[in-house]
Design a protein around this motif. Sequence first.
Motif, PDB file in Angstrom:
ATOM      1  N   LYS A 117       9.766 -17.256   7.440  1.00 52.62           N
ATOM      2  CA  LYS A 117       9.004 -16.844   8.625  1.00 52.62           C
ATOM      3  C   LYS A 117       8.659 -15.361   8.554  1.00 52.62           C
ATOM      4  CE  LYS A 117      10.959 -20.328  11.736  1.00 52.62           C
ATOM      5  NZ  LYS A 117      11.797 -20.556  12.964  1.00 52.62           N
ATOM      6  N   ASN A 118       9.605 -14.541   8.103  1.00 49.40           N
ATOM      7  CA  ASN A 118       9.359 -13.105   7.990  1.00 49.40           C
ATOM      8  C   ASN A 118       8.248 -12.812   6.993  1.00 49.40           C
ATOM      9  OD1 ASN A 118      11.396 -12.623   9.841  1.00 49.40           O
ATOM     10  ND2 ASN A 118      12.930 -12.130   8.298  1.00 49.40           N
ATOM     11  N   VAL A 119       8.279 -13.503   5.859  1.00 54.50           N
ATOM     12  CA  VAL A 119       7.258 -13.305   4.841  1.00 54.50           C
ATOM     13  C   VAL A 119       5.889 -13.726   5.359  1.00 54.50           C
ATOM     14  CG1 VAL A 119       6.428 -14.175   2.614  1.00 54.50           C
ATOM     15  CG2 VAL A 119       8.799 -13.414   2.854  1.00 54.50           C
ATOM     16  N   ALA A 120       5.829 -14.869   6.023  1.00 52.56           N
ATOM     17  CA  ALA A 120       4.558 -15.358   6.541  1.00 52.56           C
ATOM     18  C   ALA A 120       3.953 -14.393   7.552  1.00 52.56           C
ATOM     19  CB  ALA A 120       4.746 -16.730   7.187  1.00 52.56           C
ATOM     20  N   HIS A 121       4.794 -13.708   8.306  1.00 47.93           N
ATOM     21  CA  HIS A 121       4.321 -12.779   9.337  1.00 47.93           C
ATOM     22  C   HIS A 121       3.391 -11.724   8.753  1.00 47.93           C
ATOM     23  CE1 HIS A 121       4.677 -10.369  13.065  1.00 47.93           C
ATOM     24  NE2 HIS A 121       4.621  -9.334  12.247  1.00 47.93           N
ATOM     25  N   HIS A 122       3.679 -11.259   7.543  1.00 48.52           N
ATOM     26  CA  HIS A 122       2.886 -10.162   6.965  1.00 48.52           C
ATOM     27  C   HIS A 122       2.026 -10.598   5.784  1.00 48.52           C
ATOM     28  CE1 HIS A 122       2.029  -5.869   6.544  1.00 48.52           C
ATOM     29  NE2 HIS A 122       2.100  -6.041   5.248  1.00 48.52           N
ATOM     30  N   TYR A 123       2.549 -11.461   4.937  1.00 49.65           N
ATOM     31  CA  TYR A 123       1.863 -11.747   3.678  1.00 49.65           C
ATOM     32  C   TYR A 123       0.906 -12.935   3.765  1.00 49.65           C
ATOM     33  CZ  TYR A 123       5.176  -8.418   1.792  1.00 49.65           C
ATOM     34  OH  TYR A 123       5.896  -7.278   1.560  1.00 49.65           O
ATOM     35  N   ASP A 124       0.985 -13.707   4.822  1.00 49.30           N
ATOM     36  CA  ASP A 124       0.046 -14.819   4.983  1.00 49.30           C
ATOM     37  C   ASP A 124      -1.130 -14.458   5.885  1.00 49.30           C
ATOM     38  OD1 ASP A 124       1.425 -16.426   3.286  1.00 49.30           O
ATOM     39  OD2 ASP A 124       2.394 -17.639   4.816  1.00 49.30           O
ATOM     40  N   LEU A 125      -1.409 -13.173   5.988  1.00 48.36           N
ATOM     41  CA  LEU A 125      -2.586 -12.728   6.722  1.00 48.36           C
ATOM     42  C   LEU A 125      -3.849 -13.089   5.942  1.00 48.36           C
ATOM     43  CD1 LEU A 125      -1.335  -9.186   7.827  1.00 48.36           C
ATOM     44  CD2 LEU A 125      -1.506 -11.231   9.252  1.00 48.36           C
ATOM     45  N   ASP A 126      -4.990 -12.981   6.603  1.00 44.95           N
ATOM     46  CA  ASP A 126      -6.268 -13.275   5.960  1.00 44.95           C
ATOM     47  C   ASP A 126      -6.403 -12.469   4.670  1.00 44.95           C
ATOM     48  OD1 ASP A 126      -9.169 -13.091   5.320  1.00 44.95           O
ATOM     49  OD2 ASP A 126      -9.396 -14.205   7.204  1.00 44.95           O
ATOM     50  N   GLY A 127      -6.656 -13.173   3.556  1.00 52.96           N
ATOM     51  CA  GLY A 127      -6.700 -12.526   2.254  1.00 52.96           C
ATOM     52  C   GLY A 127      -7.747 -11.445   2.138  1.00 52.96           C
ATOM     53  N   ARG A 128      -8.754 -11.475   3.011  1.00 48.63           N
ATOM     54  CA  ARG A 128      -9.802 -10.456   2.945  1.00 48.63           C
ATOM     55  C   ARG A 128      -9.267  -9.068   3.268  1.00 48.63           C
ATOM     56  NH1 ARG A 128     -14.092 -13.470   6.730  1.00 48.63           N
ATOM     57  NH2 ARG A 128     -12.104 -14.132   7.664  1.00 48.63           N
ATOM     58  N   LEU A 129      -8.240  -8.999   4.092  1.00 51.15           N
ATOM     59  CA  LEU A 129      -7.627  -7.705   4.391  1.00 51.15           C
ATOM     60  C   LEU A 129      -7.126  -7.044   3.116  1.00 51.15           C
ATOM     61  CD1 LEU A 129      -6.209  -5.531   6.163  1.00 51.15           C
ATOM     62  CD2 LEU A 129      -4.298  -7.129   6.369  1.00 51.15           C
ATOM     63  N   TYR A 130      -6.355  -7.784   2.331  1.00 51.98           N
ATOM     64  CA  TYR A 130      -5.753  -7.205   1.137  1.00 51.98           C
ATOM     65  C   TYR A 130      -6.781  -6.996   0.024  1.00 51.98           C
ATOM     66  CZ  TYR A 130      -1.449  -8.264   3.582  1.00 51.98           C
ATOM     67  OH  TYR A 130      -0.455  -8.312   4.526  1.00 51.98           O
ATOM     68  N   SER A 131      -7.787  -7.849  -0.043  1.00 48.72           N
ATOM     69  CA  SER A 131      -8.810  -7.665  -1.067  1.00 48.72           C
ATOM     70  C   SER A 131      -9.623  -6.402  -0.822  1.00 48.72           C
ATOM     71  CB  SER A 131      -9.741  -8.879  -1.126  1.00 48.72           C
ATOM     72  OG  SER A 131     -10.500  -9.001   0.066  1.00 48.72           O
ATOM     73  N   LEU A 132      -9.780  -6.004   0.429  1.00 49.66           N
ATOM     74  CA  LEU A 132     -10.528  -4.793   0.752  1.00 49.66           C
ATOM     75  C   LEU A 132      -9.672  -3.540   0.636  1.00 49.66           C
ATOM     76  CD1 LEU A 132     -12.535  -6.041   3.881  1.00 49.66           C
ATOM     77  CD2 LEU A 132     -13.447  -5.576   1.596  1.00 49.66           C
ATOM     78  N   MET A 133      -8.377  -3.671   0.857  1.00 52.90           N
ATOM     79  CA  MET A 133      -7.502  -2.491   0.925  1.00 52.90           C
ATOM     80  C   MET A 133      -6.827  -2.163  -0.405  1.00 52.90           C
ATOM     81  SD  MET A 133      -4.288  -1.855   3.514  1.00 52.90           S
ATOM     82  CE  MET A 133      -3.089  -2.827   2.588  1.00 52.90           C
ATOM     83  N   LEU A 134      -6.436  -3.186  -1.160  1.00 50.06           N
ATOM     84  CA  LEU A 134      -5.648  -2.975  -2.371  1.00 50.06           C
ATOM     85  C   LEU A 134      -6.541  -2.795  -3.589  1.00 50.06           C
ATOM     86  CD1 LEU A 134      -2.896  -5.696  -1.772  1.00 50.06           C
ATOM     87  CD2 LEU A 134      -2.912  -3.309  -1.015  1.00 50.06           C
ATOM     88  N   CYS A 181       6.803 -12.433  -6.218  1.00 53.66           N
ATOM     89  CA  CYS A 181       5.743 -12.182  -7.198  1.00 53.66           C
ATOM     90  C   CYS A 181       4.418 -11.758  -6.595  1.00 53.66           C
ATOM     91  CB  CYS A 181       5.532 -13.428  -8.053  1.00 53.66           C
ATOM     92  SG  CYS A 181       5.039 -14.881  -7.077  1.00 53.66           S
ATOM     93  N   GLY A 182       4.302 -11.713  -5.273  1.00 55.85           N
ATOM     94  CA  GLY A 182       3.042 -11.299  -4.670  1.00 55.85           C
ATOM     95  C   GLY A 182       1.894 -12.202  -5.078  1.00 55.85           C
ATOM     96  N   TRP A 183       0.762 -11.591  -5.407  1.00 51.54           N
ATOM     97  CA  TRP A 183      -0.418 -12.354  -5.811  1.00 51.54           C
ATOM     98  C   TRP A 183      -0.473 -12.565  -7.329  1.00 51.54           C
ATOM     99  CZ3 TRP A 183      -0.630  -8.871  -1.727  1.00 51.54           C
ATOM    100  CH2 TRP A 183      -1.005  -9.404  -0.499  1.00 51.54           C
ATOM    101  N   GLY A 184       0.658 -12.341  -8.001  1.00 52.18           N
ATOM    102  CA  GLY A 184       0.782 -12.737  -9.393  1.00 52.18           C
ATOM    103  C   GLY A 184       0.374 -11.717 -10.428  1.00 52.18           C
ATOM    104  N   GLY A 185       0.006 -10.507 -10.007  1.00 51.01           N
ATOM    105  CA  GLY A 185      -0.484  -9.523 -10.966  1.00 51.01           C
ATOM    106  C   GLY A 185       0.510  -9.134 -12.033  1.00 51.01           C
ATOM    107  N   MET A 186       1.757  -8.905 -11.651  1.00 53.17           N
ATOM    108  CA  MET A 186       2.766  -8.520 -12.637  1.00 53.17           C
ATOM    109  C   MET A 186       3.062  -9.665 -13.593  1.00 53.17           C
ATOM    110  SD  MET A 186       4.841  -6.273 -13.893  1.00 53.17           S
ATOM    111  CE  MET A 186       4.992  -4.963 -12.662  1.00 53.17           C
ATOM    112  N   ALA A 187       3.170 -10.879 -13.075  1.00 55.20           N
ATOM    113  CA  ALA A 187       3.442 -12.040 -13.929  1.00 55.20           C
ATOM    114  C   ALA A 187       2.328 -12.231 -14.950  1.00 55.20           C
ATOM    115  CB  ALA A 187       3.601 -13.290 -13.062  1.00 55.20           C
ATOM    116  N   ILE A 188       1.094 -12.142 -14.508  1.00 54.07           N
ATOM    117  CA  ILE A 188      -0.049 -12.301 -15.413  1.00 54.07           C
ATOM    118  C   ILE A 188      -0.064 -11.191 -16.449  1.00 54.07           C
ATOM    119  CG2 ILE A 188      -2.578 -12.205 -15.503  1.00 54.07           C
ATOM    120  CD1 ILE A 188      -2.548 -13.637 -12.754  1.00 54.07           C
ATOM    121  N   TYR A 189       0.249  -9.979 -16.034  1.00 52.54           N
ATOM    122  CA  TYR A 189       0.277  -8.846 -16.970  1.00 52.54           C
ATOM    123  C   TYR A 189       1.324  -9.056 -18.056  1.00 52.54           C
ATOM    124  CZ  TYR A 189       1.013  -4.101 -18.721  1.00 52.54           C
ATOM    125  OH  TYR A 189       1.153  -3.005 -19.540  1.00 52.54           O
TER     126      TYR A 189
END
Length: 430
Positions: A117-134, A181-189
């Motif tokens: 539940k804690n993870v969903a509170h922050h990391y399951d937000l609309d993906g467009r937020l993170y695509s624009l910010m990160l 693992c977040g959105w998988g960047g480290m694993a893919i790298y």
Amino acid sequence: MLLEAAFSNLIKIGTLTVTFPNGSQRHFGSGTGPKAAFAIRTERARRRLLLNPALALGEAYMDGELEPVEGSLFNTLDFLAMNSMDGGQHFFDKLMEKVRWFRRHLDQFNPAGRSRKNVAHHYDLDGRLYSLMLDEDRQYSCAYFPNGDETLEEAQLKKKRHIASKLKLDRPDLHVVDIGCGWGGMAIYLAREFGARVTGLTLSTEQLEAATRRAQEAGLGDRVRFELTDYRDWNGQVDRIVSVGMFEHVGVNHYRTFFQTVRNMLKDDGVALIHAIGRADGPGSTNPWIAKYIFPGGYSPALSEVMSVVEKSGLWATDIEILRLHYARTLELWRQRFMAHRTTLAKIYDERFCRMFEFYLIGSELAFRRMGHMNWQLQLTRNVATLPLARDYMVDQERQLASRPLAIGLGAAVSVGIASNLSIAHSADR
């Protein structure tokens, strides 16, 4: 009168001008610079700023009940942080800090269900937020700025290189588990650059879907997989463990379980690298506004809290590094991107959400600039003889990675990256 007295006790540097709900104005401090000014719009905000300022300040800004009058929100919060760190104290906040300290074991009780539940509170937000910010790779953790003038993309790539160099990936097909693992960047790298087989663990359904899709699109579906799995539920041993920006969500009650799990997961010659936010001024408690709106159940520990548990876990701490101000710069760049897209994000969410996220990014940046926060990287092994006696192999590996362009696909990594990586790793052993 009590709130005025609290401001008088807090402001030791510069001058703060406060406009109260009835229109009256008061000046606090020395009467000289630096200066800040804000207006309290409602009596409700005035009462709450007296009783629980650490929570009420952010809420009042979110609700439009407190507004900077001169300068930006950043300037206002920076002024308050500067005074807080110079010895100024809101007397009720001092009391509330003691309450938060006694409650922290309850607040950070994070069994698997609550963690999800804690993870969903922050990391399951609309993906467009993170695509624009990160950055393009969606690295939502501290970047690495060895020169200080790197772009966000360059600094996040250097972070991945820096961490990879400490994992000593000296042969192909090593099995790596990425905890959080977040959105998988480290694993893919790691799969692309070293030919590793990586399993990413996440509790976010949004991140699981995005990471799986990214691995497939990169042609790495046979080497990288992601699971909606709590680290405590993992069975089996692996060669390497990496965890970046997840330990802050473990909770002080669960540190012993975390490191015992890491030890059980590692093979006898395994290596783990844990990267997390910490505090340089000893144990504390999570800011109540951050805990309520951003990271419920989260806490950034002092190393003294971590090492006391590591010492009893049967693990060797083979390298510890402190990253100072790197996250402050990371957050500054995220904030610039967020503000550049603020109008778009207000349409996706609303003005209150944008005010919340702006307050979060500024407050977090100031925690690293003014309030003793930093990042630590902790390298761990089960066996005292697993790694070379000197840490030169890390530097050699990192420089070798920086000397060539980032490989695009697994084939390129196998033919160019893995061969050169193994060569440099073997030479470091001699």
